[in-house]
Design a protein around this motif. Structure first.
Motif, PDB file in Angstrom:
ATOM      1  N   GLU A  89       0.804  -1.215   0.000  1.00  0.00           N
ATOM      2  CA  GLU A  89       0.000   0.000   0.000  1.00  0.00           C
ATOM      3  C   GLU A  89       0.840   1.269   0.000  1.00  0.00           C
ATOM      4  N   ASN A  90       2.107   1.154   0.366  1.00  0.00           N
ATOM      5  CA  ASN A  90       3.009   2.295   0.344  1.00  0.00           C
ATOM      6  C   ASN A  90       3.905   2.319  -0.881  1.00  0.00           C
ATOM      7  N   GLY A  91       3.671   1.379  -1.803  1.00  0.00           N
ATOM      8  CA  GLY A  91       4.426   1.338  -3.042  1.00  0.00           C
ATOM      9  C   GLY A  91       5.714   0.551  -2.989  1.00  0.00           C
ATOM     10  N   TYR A  92       6.040  -0.045  -1.834  1.00  0.00           N
ATOM     11  CA  TYR A  92       7.293  -0.784  -1.690  1.00  0.00           C
ATOM     12  C   TYR A  92       7.132  -2.245  -2.130  1.00  0.00           C
ATOM     13  N   PHE A  93       8.202  -2.795  -2.675  1.00  0.00           N
ATOM     14  CA  PHE A  93       8.196  -4.201  -3.070  1.00  0.00           C
ATOM     15  C   PHE A  93       9.531  -4.854  -2.726  1.00  0.00           C
ATOM     16  N   SER A  94       9.489  -6.152  -2.617  1.00  0.00           N
ATOM     17  CA  SER A  94      10.675  -6.988  -2.451  1.00  0.00           C
ATOM     18  C   SER A  94      10.370  -8.292  -3.162  1.00  0.00           C
ATOM     19  N   VAL A  95      11.250  -8.747  -4.042  1.00  0.00           N
ATOM     20  CA  VAL A  95      10.948  -9.937  -4.826  1.00  0.00           C
ATOM     21  C   VAL A  95      11.156 -11.201  -3.996  1.00  0.00           C
ATOM     22  N   SER A  96      10.739 -12.321  -4.554  1.00  0.00           N
ATOM     23  CA  SER A  96      10.667 -13.575  -3.792  1.00  0.00           C
ATOM     24  C   SER A  96      11.988 -14.321  -3.660  1.00  0.00           C
ATOM     25  N   LYS A  97      13.028 -13.908  -4.396  1.00  0.00           N
ATOM     26  CA  LYS A  97      14.310 -14.618  -4.353  1.00  0.00           C
ATOM     27  C   LYS A  97      15.458 -13.636  -4.139  1.00  0.00           C
ATOM     28  N   THR A  98      16.582 -14.192  -3.698  1.00  0.00           N
ATOM     29  CA  THR A  98      17.806 -13.399  -3.602  1.00  0.00           C
ATOM     30  C   THR A  98      18.665 -13.652  -4.834  1.00  0.00           C
ATOM     31  N   PHE A  99      19.538 -12.678  -5.133  1.00  0.00           N
ATOM     32  CA  PHE A  99      20.411 -12.769  -6.307  1.00  0.00           C
ATOM     33  C   PHE A  99      21.852 -12.488  -5.895  1.00  0.00           C
ATOM     34  N   ASN A 100      22.789 -13.158  -6.568  1.00  0.00           N
ATOM     35  CA  ASN A 100      24.210 -12.953  -6.296  1.00  0.00           C
ATOM     36  C   ASN A 100      24.796 -11.837  -7.147  1.00  0.00           C
ATOM     37  N   ARG A 101      24.115 -11.519  -8.232  1.00  0.00           N
ATOM     38  CA  ARG A 101      24.626 -10.506  -9.158  1.00  0.00           C
ATOM     39  C   ARG A 101      23.580  -9.414  -9.411  1.00  0.00           C
ATOM     40  N   ALA A 102      24.000  -8.427 -10.179  1.00  0.00           N
ATOM     41  CA  ALA A 102      23.099  -7.331 -10.536  1.00  0.00           C
ATOM     42  C   ALA A 102      21.926  -7.857 -11.364  1.00  0.00           C
ATOM     43  N   VAL A 103      20.786  -7.177 -11.259  1.00  0.00           N
ATOM     44  CA  VAL A 103      19.579  -7.620 -11.952  1.00  0.00           C
ATOM     45  C   VAL A 103      19.008  -6.486 -12.813  1.00  0.00           C
ATOM     46  N   LYS A 104      18.180  -6.876 -13.756  1.00  0.00           N
ATOM     47  CA  LYS A 104      17.335  -5.929 -14.472  1.00  0.00           C
ATOM     48  C   LYS A 104      15.929  -6.007 -13.894  1.00  0.00           C
ATOM     49  N   TYR A 105      15.263  -4.866 -13.862  1.00  0.00           N
ATOM     50  CA  TYR A 105      13.898  -4.809 -13.339  1.00  0.00           C
ATOM     51  C   TYR A 105      12.915  -4.510 -14.472  1.00  0.00           C
ATOM     52  N   SER A 106      11.698  -4.943 -14.278  1.00  0.00           N
ATOM     53  CA  SER A 106      10.627  -4.552 -15.195  1.00  0.00           C
ATOM     54  C   SER A 106       9.293  -4.598 -14.455  1.00  0.00           C
ATOM     55  N   ILE A 107       8.359  -3.780 -14.930  1.00  0.00           N
ATOM     56  CA  ILE A 107       6.979  -3.792 -14.435  1.00  0.00           C
ATOM     57  C   ILE A 107       6.109  -4.423 -15.510  1.00  0.00           C
ATOM     58  N   VAL A 108       5.253  -5.326 -15.100  1.00  0.00           N
ATOM     59  CA  VAL A 108       4.263  -5.907 -16.003  1.00  0.00           C
ATOM     60  C   VAL A 108       2.895  -5.432 -15.517  1.00  0.00           C
ATOM     61  N   TRP A 109       2.233  -4.633 -16.338  1.00  0.00           N
ATOM     62  CA  TRP A 109       0.969  -4.036 -15.909  1.00  0.00           C
ATOM     63  C   TRP A 109      -0.185  -5.016 -16.092  1.00  0.00           C
ATOM     64  N   GLU A 110      -0.278  -5.946 -15.177  1.00  0.00           N
ATOM     65  CA  GLU A 110      -1.349  -6.942 -15.217  1.00  0.00           C
ATOM     66  C   GLU A 110      -1.660  -7.425 -13.813  1.00  0.00           C
ATOM     67  N   ASP A 111      -2.804  -8.093 -13.691  1.00  0.00           N
ATOM     68  CA  ASP A 111      -3.285  -8.650 -12.445  1.00  0.00           C
ATOM     69  C   ASP A 111      -4.129  -9.856 -12.823  1.00  0.00           C
ATOM     70  N   GLU A 112      -4.569 -10.631 -11.861  1.00  0.00           N
ATOM     71  CA  GLU A 112      -5.402 -11.779 -12.203  1.00  0.00           C
ATOM     72  C   GLU A 112      -6.749 -11.371 -12.784  1.00  0.00           C
ATOM     73  N   TYR A 113      -7.158 -10.109 -12.566  1.00  0.00           N
ATOM     74  CA  TYR A 113      -8.452  -9.661 -13.064  1.00  0.00           C
ATOM     75  C   TYR A 113      -8.360  -8.783 -14.312  1.00  0.00           C
ATOM     76  N   TRP A 114      -7.212  -8.241 -14.625  1.00  0.00           N
ATOM     77  CA  TRP A 114      -7.091  -7.348 -15.771  1.00  0.00           C
ATOM     78  C   TRP A 114      -5.710  -7.413 -16.399  1.00  0.00           C
ATOM     79  N   ASP A 115      -5.658  -6.876 -17.601  1.00  0.00           N
ATOM     80  CA  ASP A 115      -4.416  -6.800 -18.360  1.00  0.00           C
ATOM     81  C   ASP A 115      -4.405  -5.458 -19.084  1.00  0.00           C
ATOM     82  N   ILE A 116      -3.373  -4.652 -18.861  1.00  0.00           N
ATOM     83  CA  ILE A 116      -3.248  -3.367 -19.546  1.00  0.00           C
ATOM     84  C   ILE A 116      -2.356  -3.552 -20.764  1.00  0.00           C
ATOM     85  N   ARG A 117      -2.809  -3.037 -21.890  1.00  0.00           N
ATOM     86  CA  ARG A 117      -2.091  -3.217 -23.142  1.00  0.00           C
ATOM     87  C   ARG A 117      -1.529  -1.894 -23.666  1.00  0.00           C
ATOM     88  N   GLN A 118      -0.390  -2.005 -24.312  1.00  0.00           N
ATOM     89  CA  GLN A 118       0.198  -0.879 -25.040  1.00  0.00           C
ATOM     90  C   GLN A 118      -0.366  -0.944 -26.454  1.00  0.00           C
TER      91      GLN A 118
END
Length: 288
Positions: A41-70
């Motif tokens: 609710e405050n906009g913060y996230f933490s992913v489900s796994k740890t990583f040993n190296r640098a990562v790339k991030y992405s947002i996927v604008w979808e949910d189980e009830y909707w899908d936003i399209r470009q």
């Protein structure tokens, strides 16, 4: 080793401030390894796994009830570009398709997860597909709903980012326009296809106007800003209050057969537009 994390916020024109975006799906990946996280609710996230190296991030604008399209077919996403070991803090500020994806997401999350105030919500066994076009409609539409699309692969709702004169819609208008089309979609999924087709636009459009009027108010009331949508003023220094008609509060009554009118709103509220301007022809409220 670390767990990728960060925060997603967006600028809201009506509020005049940045707000957190809840429920956003964020993906971190490095090589073949991926992990997902959902903003709180405050906009913060933490992913489900740890990583040993640098990562790339992405947002996927979808949910189980909707899908936003470009556009009409492509999944809406946002990428950070280079790999990083730092937290990913995203600020959607300037007017852009990315910022408006966030506002569409906020609206859809409210629609599917918040109290419907007795007005219902879209009911379908498949995701609602909402397309965003970062431009203008050739037909002059701000947004539109396609009745026969729900349950299939085609787009259900299309939302445009600019007016026919290439003026940028504000964030609150983008939100209000989507609520209007969600009103149509809610009616469509609440009755049979034939029943929906048989309903005249003089019923469909006042209902959608009401749906937008109701939920845009409560959407912003979460931020204690409902009065910015329905600014109440005194008339002639009396005890009578009225809503000055505007694009947001949907209180306009005009002469003629305009189907985009507050008929259903007047069945619900206690506002009398006649106090607004004696020289204009308005119906008395409350209508019943």
């Amino acid at each position: 080793k670390g767990r990728p994390n960060g925060r997603i916020i967006v600028w809201d024109d009506l509020l005049g401030e940045f707000v957190p975006v809840e429920g956003v799906k964020v993906v971190a990946h490095c090589g073949l390894k991926t992990a997902k996280g959902i903003t709180d609710e405050n906009g913060y996230f933490s992913v489900s796994k740890t990583f040993n190296r640098a990562v790339k991030y992405s947002i996927v604008w979808e949910d189980e009830y909707w899908d936003i399209r470009q556009g009409k077919t492509k999944q809406a996403r946002y990428h950070n570009g280079n790999k990083t070991t730092a937290s990913w803090n995203v600020t959607f500020n300037n007017y852009s398709s990315y910022r408006n994806y966030a506002h569409l997401h906020r609206t859809l999350r409210y629609h599917f997860y918040e109290d419907s105030k007795g007005a219902g919500r879209v009911s379908s066994n498949k995701k609602l597909k909402v397309s965003y076009i970062h431009g203008t409609s050739e037909d002059g539409y701000a947004a539109y709903f396609t009745p026969n699309a729900i349950g299939g692969i085609k787009t259900d709702i299309v939302v445009y980012g600019r007016t026919c004169t290439n003026f940028e819609w504000s964030s609150s208008t983008i939100i209000s326009n989507l609520f209007h089309e969600l009103g149509h979609a809610t009616m469509f999924t609440g009755v049979s296809i034939n029943d929906y087709r048989e309903k005249d636009s003089t019923i469909k459009e006042p209902w959608a106007c009401f749906y937008s009027w109701l939920h845009t108010y409560y959407f912003y009331e979460k931020y204690d800003a409902g009065d910015k949508i329905r600014e109440k003023l005194k008339y002639n220094n009396s005890l009578v209050y009225y809503d000055v008609p505007s694009n947001l509060n949907k209180q306009y009554w005009t002469k003629g057969d305009d189907e985009y009118n507050p008929l259903v709103i007047d069945l619900f509220d206690n506002n009398n537009q006649r106090w607004w301007a004696i020289n204009n022809v308005h119906l008395y409220n409350r209508t019943s």
